[in-house]
Design a protein around this motif. Sequence first.
Motif, PDB file in Angstrom:
ATOM      1  N   ASP A  55     -14.658  23.301  40.991  1.00  0.00           N
ATOM      2  CA  ASP A  55     -12.584  22.667  40.716  1.00  0.00           C
ATOM      3  C   ASP A  55     -12.215  23.613  39.395  1.00  0.00           C
ATOM      4  O   ASP A  55     -11.172  23.821  39.306  1.00  0.00           O
ATOM      5  CB  ASP A  55     -12.553  21.416  39.528  1.00  0.00           C
ATOM      6  N   ALA A  56     -12.767  24.562  38.857  1.00  0.00           N
ATOM      7  CA  ALA A  56     -12.376  25.689  37.928  1.00  0.00           C
ATOM      8  C   ALA A  56     -13.161  26.687  38.252  1.00  0.00           C
ATOM      9  O   ALA A  56     -14.322  27.463  38.939  1.00  0.00           O
ATOM     10  CB  ALA A  56     -12.361  24.624  36.454  1.00  0.00           C
TER      11      ALA A  56
ATOM     12  N   GLU B 283       3.574  26.243  44.361  1.00  0.00           N
ATOM     13  CA  GLU B 283       3.730  25.071  43.096  1.00  0.00           C
ATOM     14  C   GLU B 283       3.347  23.969  43.052  1.00  0.00           C
ATOM     15  O   GLU B 283       2.425  22.893  42.602  1.00  0.00           O
ATOM     16  CB  GLU B 283       4.766  25.720  43.018  1.00  0.00           C
TER      17      GLU B 283
ATOM     18  N   PHE C 266      -0.254  23.352  44.573  1.00  0.00           N
ATOM     19  CA  PHE C 266      -1.178  23.488  43.403  1.00  0.00           C
ATOM     20  C   PHE C 266      -0.752  22.280  42.401  1.00  0.00           C
ATOM     21  O   PHE C 266      -1.872  21.185  42.007  1.00  0.00           O
ATOM     22  CB  PHE C 266      -0.874  24.778  42.529  1.00  0.00           C
ATOM     23  N   ALA C 267       0.203  21.598  42.165  1.00  0.00           N
ATOM     24  CA  ALA C 267       0.513  20.238  41.459  1.00  0.00           C
ATOM     25  C   ALA C 267      -0.605  18.781  42.575  1.00  0.00           C
ATOM     26  O   ALA C 267      -0.686  18.082  41.756  1.00  0.00           O
ATOM     27  CB  ALA C 267       1.783  19.937  41.203  1.00  0.00           C
TER      28      ALA C 267
ATOM     29  N   GLY D 256     -11.100  23.186  44.112  1.00  0.00           N
ATOM     30  CA  GLY D 256     -10.564  22.347  44.006  1.00  0.00           C
ATOM     31  C   GLY D 256     -10.270  21.647  45.012  1.00  0.00           C
ATOM     32  O   GLY D 256     -10.835  21.700  45.968  1.00  0.00           O
TER      33      GLY D 256
ATOM     34  N   SER E 230      -4.231  18.476  42.040  1.00  0.00           N
ATOM     35  CA  SER E 230      -4.558  19.033  40.096  1.00  0.00           C
ATOM     36  C   SER E 230      -5.043  17.823  40.111  1.00  0.00           C
ATOM     37  O   SER E 230      -6.391  18.109  39.150  1.00  0.00           O
ATOM     38  CB  SER E 230      -3.145  19.112  39.146  1.00  0.00           C
TER      39      SER E 230
ATOM     40  N   ASP F 181      -8.149  26.470  33.352  1.00  0.00           N
ATOM     41  CA  ASP F 181      -7.840  27.322  33.925  1.00  0.00           C
ATOM     42  C   ASP F 181      -6.406  28.346  33.075  1.00  0.00           C
ATOM     43  O   ASP F 181      -6.324  29.399  33.124  1.00  0.00           O
ATOM     44  CB  ASP F 181      -6.810  27.102  35.058  1.00  0.00           C
TER      45      ASP F 181
ATOM     46  N   PRO G 186      -6.727  29.419  42.051  1.00  0.00           N
ATOM     47  CA  PRO G 186      -6.644  28.324  41.859  1.00  0.00           C
ATOM     48  C   PRO G 186      -7.440  26.894  40.982  1.00  0.00           C
ATOM     49  O   PRO G 186      -8.326  26.779  41.738  1.00  0.00           O
ATOM     50  CB  PRO G 186      -5.366  27.753  43.125  1.00  0.00           C
ATOM     51  N   GLY G 187      -7.524  26.786  40.244  1.00  0.00           N
ATOM     52  CA  GLY G 187      -8.331  26.170  39.286  1.00  0.00           C
ATOM     53  C   GLY G 187      -7.716  25.124  38.444  1.00  0.00           C
ATOM     54  O   GLY G 187      -6.233  24.828  38.342  1.00  0.00           O
ATOM     55  N   TYR G 188      -8.576  24.459  37.607  1.00  0.00           N
ATOM     56  CA  TYR G 188      -7.847  22.735  37.251  1.00  0.00           C
ATOM     57  C   TYR G 188      -9.233  22.932  36.016  1.00  0.00           C
ATOM     58  O   TYR G 188      -9.542  23.762  35.530  1.00  0.00           O
ATOM     59  CB  TYR G 188      -8.024  21.899  37.921  1.00  0.00           C
ATOM     60  N   ALA G 189      -7.986  21.362  35.351  1.00  0.00           N
ATOM     61  CA  ALA G 189      -9.287  20.908  34.368  1.00  0.00           C
ATOM     62  C   ALA G 189      -9.113  21.487  32.821  1.00  0.00           C
ATOM     63  O   ALA G 189      -9.586  21.028  31.935  1.00  0.00           O
ATOM     64  CB  ALA G 189     -10.891  20.626  34.411  1.00  0.00           C
TER      65      ALA G 189
END
Length: 575
Positions: free
Chosen positions: A143-144, A303, A306-307, A178, A310, A105, A99-102
């Motif tokens: 983070d990604a 979920e 993850f939120a 993350g 984020s 993803d 799981p990654g962000y910014a």
Amino acid sequence: MLITIVASVLIFAVAALTSPVGTSDEHQYHGQPQQPGPRVTIKNGTLRGIHLPAFNEDVFLGIPFAAPPVGELRLRRPESHQNSWKGVRNATVRSPSCPGYAGFDIGLELGEDCLTVDIVRPSGTVSDEGLPVLVWIYGGGFDAGGSADPRYNTSYLVNASVAIHKPIILVSINYRIGGWGFLASKEVVAAGESNIGLFDQRLALKWIQENIGAFGGDPDKVTIAGESAGGFSVGYHLTAFDGKHDSLFRAAIMQSGNALGPGINSVSQLNTTYQPIYDNVTEAVGCSNRTDSLACLRTVPYEALFAAFSPFVMTPILDSEFLTRLPSESFSKGLVANVAILAGSNTDEGTATFFGPRDTLNTDEDVHALVAGLGNGLDNDTVSKIMDLYPDNPEQGCPFNTGSERFASQGYMFKRGAAIVGDEVIHAGRRFITKYYSSLKSRTRKPVYSYRFDQSPWNGIEVLVATVAPVYSTHYSEICFVFNIDPSVSTNNTNWIGPYPEYHDLSNLISRSWISFVHDLDPNNHGVRGVPNWPEYSKSASNLVFRVNGTVTELDNWRGEQLEFWAEIWNKLKT
């Protein structure tokens, strides 16, 4: 706190579209029809991979090196994959990316069960053939990122290695990022679960030692490599466990990242750095009032967690185990792994939009505040020295060699700030590390090579990095040249070298130089004619400067006074 955020974001190395992989023998990988799959037997059982006839390569995907980090194993350091399987296990499907962000993803299939490796080898390679091994560690600001990002398609490097008669095996590893990989707080530290993502990388390297021989690789000829956060990860492996690398690798490639630069928080600093983040996360998911809030986080639906993670960027801390002290202190005490080194940076690192100076620096006061906030906070004398080293003179600013143009739409003192941040976070560490390794006693010293990448993207744009002028040879701009991906693939994933033959010539040189280093610990055996010899740093403290139609060598005195100063204050910078 400012520099922690800036450094965390700037380390990223873009992650984006995934290469689709199927679930049956009829699946196509990168458009190549699958033939009867090659088989390899490792400690856990037999794997069936994919044969790529167009490349004459074998590919093995989604091989677990750790137990799935789900349920009770979520937010814990990785455990070895102990389960064996009967029969033949398909290695034709990538696992989800961690799981990654910014925004990086987008296009990647994400999921917690992500601790896997992907392996590419020349077809016909047999068990214990002893080929050198390159291990790629993706960036992404911690983070990604993901091995499935097609910009890191390793088939072209393996193909090039065969073409120059220096065949290698390439392994891409996944690690948690993350909050999933770098959550930190007093609760996390008390449980002994900090720096999870770095421990993921370490366990993957141990798996490679135990199993790569079955694929035809030599566990004694492993090179670890990465860019940006991947490059910093490689640097942290040099200093990890007081330099005791357990012969997991014999060489390291660090692109636009190394052990020095970004600030690293200690446990004593968590209350003002990551503890508020942890408290925010536990509050958001209803775990703040639980006796064991960390255990509660392991029960939260994917979920929701993850939120909750984020909005936050988290990076490694000094955990007294993986990172026992600041990397600069490890170097000063000689507690670092003694391996061969290839390290470099891009001339205009500071123009990347995530560095921070854009639209924020217009006055001396703005620059003063930026500098004063670095590391643990710098005293007035140190700030004054830095201001003097980086005067309000656009001819000395970044992008370099652009004269009096200020690019004032990005801030009147943008170039000044871009020079400061690029030097402090990336350039100074590169010089410090190459000088350190080349100064070791000759009887123990390994080869050291240094480069400066000095080429703008073909169209003046680096997608997701710098799309508004100025760009120049910005962060990440060397990646497409290293991976040498064919235009038919790379034009669709923003890793296009460009349409001009001379750009492809430079890519051929760079990619084959990397292969030569992995194979021989010498980047000069690339087979490309008409380019200068790349000096070994202990014999000539020089960089190879990569440019289209003009690769040259230079003495490594570029920005000498500025880069030397940062090395005098590493401790103040928390690095």
